[in-house]
Scaffold this motif. Structure first.
Motif, PDB file in Angstrom:
ATOM      1  N   VAL A 155       2.977   0.422  -4.207  1.00  0.00           N
ATOM      2  CA  VAL A 155       2.472   1.780  -4.454  1.00  0.00           C
ATOM      3  C   VAL A 155       3.555   2.855  -4.273  1.00  0.00           C
ATOM      4  O   VAL A 155       3.280   4.036  -4.452  1.00  0.00           O
ATOM      5  CB  VAL A 155       1.268   2.114  -3.540  1.00  0.00           C
ATOM      6  CG1 VAL A 155       0.018   1.407  -4.036  1.00  0.00           C
ATOM      7  CG2 VAL A 155       1.553   1.767  -2.093  1.00  0.00           C
ATOM      8  N   SER A 195      -2.125   2.666   6.528  1.00  0.00           N
ATOM      9  CA  SER A 195      -3.379   3.169   5.951  1.00  0.00           C
ATOM     10  C   SER A 195      -3.556   2.593   4.546  1.00  0.00           C
ATOM     11  O   SER A 195      -2.605   2.054   3.968  1.00  0.00           O
ATOM     12  CB  SER A 195      -3.314   4.697   5.857  1.00  0.00           C
ATOM     13  OG  SER A 195      -2.536   5.068   4.737  1.00  0.00           O
ATOM     14  N   TYR A 242      -3.758   3.940  -6.881  1.00  0.00           N
ATOM     15  CA  TYR A 242      -3.561   3.645  -5.459  1.00  0.00           C
ATOM     16  C   TYR A 242      -2.377   4.434  -4.903  1.00  0.00           C
ATOM     17  O   TYR A 242      -1.552   4.964  -5.635  1.00  0.00           O
ATOM     18  CB  TYR A 242      -3.349   2.146  -5.263  1.00  0.00           C
ATOM     19  CG  TYR A 242      -4.519   1.346  -5.811  1.00  0.00           C
ATOM     20  CD1 TYR A 242      -5.685   1.195  -5.075  1.00  0.00           C
ATOM     21  CD2 TYR A 242      -4.452   0.799  -7.096  1.00  0.00           C
ATOM     22  CE1 TYR A 242      -6.777   0.496  -5.585  1.00  0.00           C
ATOM     23  CE2 TYR A 242      -5.533   0.095  -7.615  1.00  0.00           C
ATOM     24  CZ  TYR A 242      -6.690  -0.048  -6.859  1.00  0.00           C
ATOM     25  OH  TYR A 242      -7.752  -0.725  -7.376  1.00  0.00           O
ATOM     26  N   GLY A 243      -2.330   4.494  -3.557  1.00  0.00           N
ATOM     27  CA  GLY A 243      -1.229   5.199  -2.903  1.00  0.00           C
ATOM     28  C   GLY A 243      -1.631   6.609  -2.540  1.00  0.00           C
ATOM     29  O   GLY A 243      -2.803   7.000  -2.647  1.00  0.00           O
ATOM     30  N   GLY A 244      -0.651   7.401  -2.136  1.00  0.00           N
ATOM     31  CA  GLY A 244      -0.928   8.743  -1.642  1.00  0.00           C
ATOM     32  C   GLY A 244      -1.121   9.787  -2.732  1.00  0.00           C
ATOM     33  O   GLY A 244      -1.482  10.925  -2.451  1.00  0.00           O
ATOM     34  N   LEU A 245      -0.835   9.443  -3.975  1.00  0.00           N
ATOM     35  CA  LEU A 245      -0.997  10.327  -5.143  1.00  0.00           C
ATOM     36  C   LEU A 245      -0.136  11.586  -5.056  1.00  0.00           C
ATOM     37  O   LEU A 245      -0.432  12.597  -5.689  1.00  0.00           O
ATOM     38  CB  LEU A 245      -2.483  10.717  -5.341  1.00  0.00           C
ATOM     39  CG  LEU A 245      -3.494   9.570  -5.371  1.00  0.00           C
ATOM     40  CD1 LEU A 245      -4.904  10.111  -5.627  1.00  0.00           C
ATOM     41  CD2 LEU A 245      -3.133   8.525  -6.415  1.00  0.00           C
ATOM     42  N   GLN A 299       6.575   9.423  -2.370  1.00  0.00           N
ATOM     43  CA  GLN A 299       6.677   8.040  -2.845  1.00  0.00           C
ATOM     44  C   GLN A 299       7.815   7.916  -3.847  1.00  0.00           C
ATOM     45  O   GLN A 299       8.395   8.912  -4.270  1.00  0.00           O
ATOM     46  CB  GLN A 299       5.361   7.615  -3.484  1.00  0.00           C
ATOM     47  CG  GLN A 299       5.016   8.353  -4.774  1.00  0.00           C
ATOM     48  CD  GLN A 299       3.812   7.719  -5.443  1.00  0.00           C
ATOM     49  OE1 GLN A 299       2.668   7.964  -5.071  1.00  0.00           O
ATOM     50  NE2 GLN A 299       4.080   6.880  -6.440  1.00  0.00           N
ATOM     51  N   THR A 305       4.859   4.136  -1.719  1.00  0.00           N
ATOM     52  CA  THR A 305       4.775   4.992  -0.532  1.00  0.00           C
ATOM     53  C   THR A 305       6.018   4.857   0.355  1.00  0.00           C
ATOM     54  O   THR A 305       6.417   3.751   0.702  1.00  0.00           O
ATOM     55  CB  THR A 305       3.527   4.620   0.304  1.00  0.00           C
ATOM     56  OG1 THR A 305       2.396   4.640  -0.559  1.00  0.00           O
ATOM     57  CG2 THR A 305       3.335   5.581   1.465  1.00  0.00           C
ATOM     58  N   GLU A 335      -3.489   4.018   1.914  1.00  0.00           N
ATOM     59  CA  GLU A 335      -2.520   4.656   1.007  1.00  0.00           C
ATOM     60  C   GLU A 335      -1.110   4.098   1.234  1.00  0.00           C
ATOM     61  O   GLU A 335      -0.165   4.496   0.554  1.00  0.00           O
ATOM     62  CB  GLU A 335      -2.493   6.173   1.216  1.00  0.00           C
ATOM     63  CG  GLU A 335      -3.773   6.894   0.834  1.00  0.00           C
ATOM     64  CD  GLU A 335      -4.870   6.733   1.886  1.00  0.00           C
ATOM     65  OE1 GLU A 335      -4.542   6.616   3.086  1.00  0.00           O
ATOM     66  OE2 GLU A 335      -6.060   6.693   1.506  1.00  0.00           O
ATOM     67  N   ILE A 337      -3.929  -2.065   0.869  1.00  0.00           N
ATOM     68  CA  ILE A 337      -4.499  -1.050  -0.029  1.00  0.00           C
ATOM     69  C   ILE A 337      -5.835  -1.500  -0.615  1.00  0.00           C
ATOM     70  O   ILE A 337      -6.467  -0.756  -1.360  1.00  0.00           O
ATOM     71  CB  ILE A 337      -3.517  -0.657  -1.161  1.00  0.00           C
ATOM     72  CG1 ILE A 337      -3.281  -1.803  -2.152  1.00  0.00           C
ATOM     73  CG2 ILE A 337      -2.187  -0.175  -0.576  1.00  0.00           C
ATOM     74  CD1 ILE A 337      -2.538  -1.381  -3.419  1.00  0.00           C
ATOM     75  N   CYS A 345      -5.140   9.809 -13.067  1.00  0.00           N
ATOM     76  CA  CYS A 345      -6.278  10.237 -12.252  1.00  0.00           C
ATOM     77  C   CYS A 345      -7.338  10.958 -13.101  1.00  0.00           C
ATOM     78  O   CYS A 345      -8.511  11.017 -12.718  1.00  0.00           O
ATOM     79  CB  CYS A 345      -5.821  11.130 -11.104  1.00  0.00           C
ATOM     80  SG  CYS A 345      -5.013  10.231  -9.762  1.00  0.00           S
TER      81      CYS A 345
END
Lengths: 75, 390
Positions: free
Chosen positions: B156, B126, B304-307, B312, B158, B128, B354, B296
């Motif tokens: 990122v 995905s 970027y990424g799943g935050l 991660q 993840t 993310e 991404i 953020c």
């Protein structure tokens, strides 16, 4: 120590010999890393020397730990 | 001032790592695994100690099934080029680093052999960077022999579901190769519980050793008779023969090892074990979540990424709208003393996934020795740059 009877365990490499020394030491078997005696092998590495009385026990301990042995010789 | 390039190489190193290397150079100095004099044996013990401590970290039953080498790139090349044959099929992911992707693409082409290459399926992750294990299972074919993937993205951070993929690999009787460059020392890895057959690791990142150290863990399910070494030469064993030995680790360790580096690696891994993987992980999760949250909050900053720091590693990628990553990196370094890495991070596939190809991102790679103060200071610097870019 002159005149004492030893068993020499030959292993496939120095890494194996150091592992064997550790495994034997953990099992309470006194041993020492020495150069491989010329009459036993043309190799350039080390082997493990233990007392002859410990020969069979050493073999079993090493086999149980999965350390491959090239050979055991009395010297 | 903050060093945020730990995803490439961690810095600083624990004093014990430096001390172990100085000790080796000053007091030991000889070749490991060759002669039988005291210094050579001492060098051999130091190298063995590195195997043993790495074995403890990754729960490897037999330290002699760890092939030591220069880094994870060499390890992945050994695993891929050593195990795969034309006609074999491999499943990998769209989040791979070039250390995985380039050997695979080379094997896919096999230009010199003309006998057809290795088949390759790249499973899409995905945006993310998240991998669905079901997609991996769906990509398996009758000729699949290997699943090869990274444990965490170097772009990122993840985490990929290695244990789930390991279960799938076993069910289909496939081997699993894991690139642990970003997770070794920073996230728990148990090759037995996670069913990892081949684990590539590197010493200079979260194991806190020096550059030029790393290795490949070779599990019991791997047929060593099939494994072709990357190089052949002197091993200090079987010296009467002109042919390469056929046993581990010697068959894959021709040439004198980087013993001084491995002395440092052993000290680094011991430092990680003493601190505790869980404790290091907890600290890095706190740092990472704070960094994500602070970034953020800033308008015109895309993270970027799943935050979610729990999912991660401590690596965070972002961009500032209206400012090239290269300019952000330069200004962070020159004006704020913040050292990071910008661009594509040797991972074009991950950046495509991404959505940041070809411009890339700004990457903050946090490490165990970073602090919350540094994170806050860096977030403030990014905010100032973002305001100037408007």
């Amino acid at each position: 120590m002159t005149g004492e009877q030893y068993a020499v365990v030959l292993l496939y490499s120095t890494s194996h010999a150091i592992r064997a020394e550790k495994v034997l030491g953990n099992a309470g078997i006194a041993c020492k890393l020495i150069p491989v005696p010329r009459q036993l092998s043309s190799d350039c590495g080390v082997c493990v020397r233990a007392g002859q009385a410990d020969r069979q026990r050493a073999r079993h301990v090493l086999e149980d730990a999965g350390v491959e042995i090239e050979g055991i010789h009395d010297i | 001032m903050a060093y945020f390039d730990n995803a490439a190489t961690t810095w600083p190193k624990p004093p014990a790592v430096v001390a172990a290397m100085v000790h080796f150079m000053e007091e030991v100095g000889a070749s490991p695994g060759r002669a039988a004099h005291r210094r050579a044996i001492q060098a051999g013990r130091i190298v063995y100690d590195a195997r043993e401590v790495v074995a403890e970290l990754f729960n490897v039953p037999n330290p002699l099934r760890i092939v030591l080498g220069a880094n994870v790139t060499e390890a992945l090349n050994l695993a891929l080029c050593g195990m795969l044959r034309p006609g074999d099929h491999v499943v990998t992911t769209s989040m791979e680093h070039n250390s995985m992707m380039r050997p695979l693409r080379e094997l896919e082409r096999q230009p010199e052999r003309g006998s057809g290459g290795v088949g390759l399926t790249v499973v899409q992750c995905s945006p993310e960077g998240i991998l669905d294990p079901g997609d991996v299972e769906a990509a398996i074919r009758p000729d699949t022999v290997l699943i090869a993937l990274n444990h965490a993205s170097n772009v990122v951070g993840t985490l990929l579901p290695v244990a789930d993929v390991g279960r799938i690999a076993r069910e289909h009787d496939l081997l699993l190769l894991v690139d642990a460059a970003q997770t070794g020392g920073a996230y728990p890895i148990d090759v037995q519980a996670d069913r990892i057959d081949l684990l590539g690791f590197t010493g200079h990142k979260s194991l806190y050793g020096p550059m030029g150290t790393g290795g490949l863990v070779i599990g019991e399910r791997v047929d060593v008779g099939r494994l072709r070494p990357l190089k052949r030469g002197g091993t200090g064993s079987n010296s009467e023969r002109e042919e390469q030995p056929g046993f581990l680790p010697d068959m894959c360790e021709s040439g004198t090892l980087n013993a001084v580096g491995l002395a440092g690696l052993a000290a680094g891994v011991r430092w990680v074990l003493d601190w505790g993987i869980e404790s290091i992980r907890d600290h890095e999760v706190v740092l990472t979540q704070r960094l994500i949250d602070r970034l953020c909050e800033i308008d015109d900053v895309m993270v970027y990424g799943g935050l979610d720091a729990e999912r991660q590693t401590a690596t965070v990628s972002f961009n500032i709208a209206g400012m090239e990553p290269s300019e952000v990196g330069l200004r962070l370094d020159e004006e704020y003393g913040i050292m990071c890495r910008v661009g594509l991070h040797c991972a074009p596939a991950a950046h495509r996934t991404i959505g940041t190809f070809p411009e890339g991102t700004v990457r903050f790679g946090l490490g165990a020795l970073n602090t919350l103060e540094e994170v806050d200071e860096a977030a403030k610097a990014v905010r100032q740059l973002a305001e100037e870019a408007r």
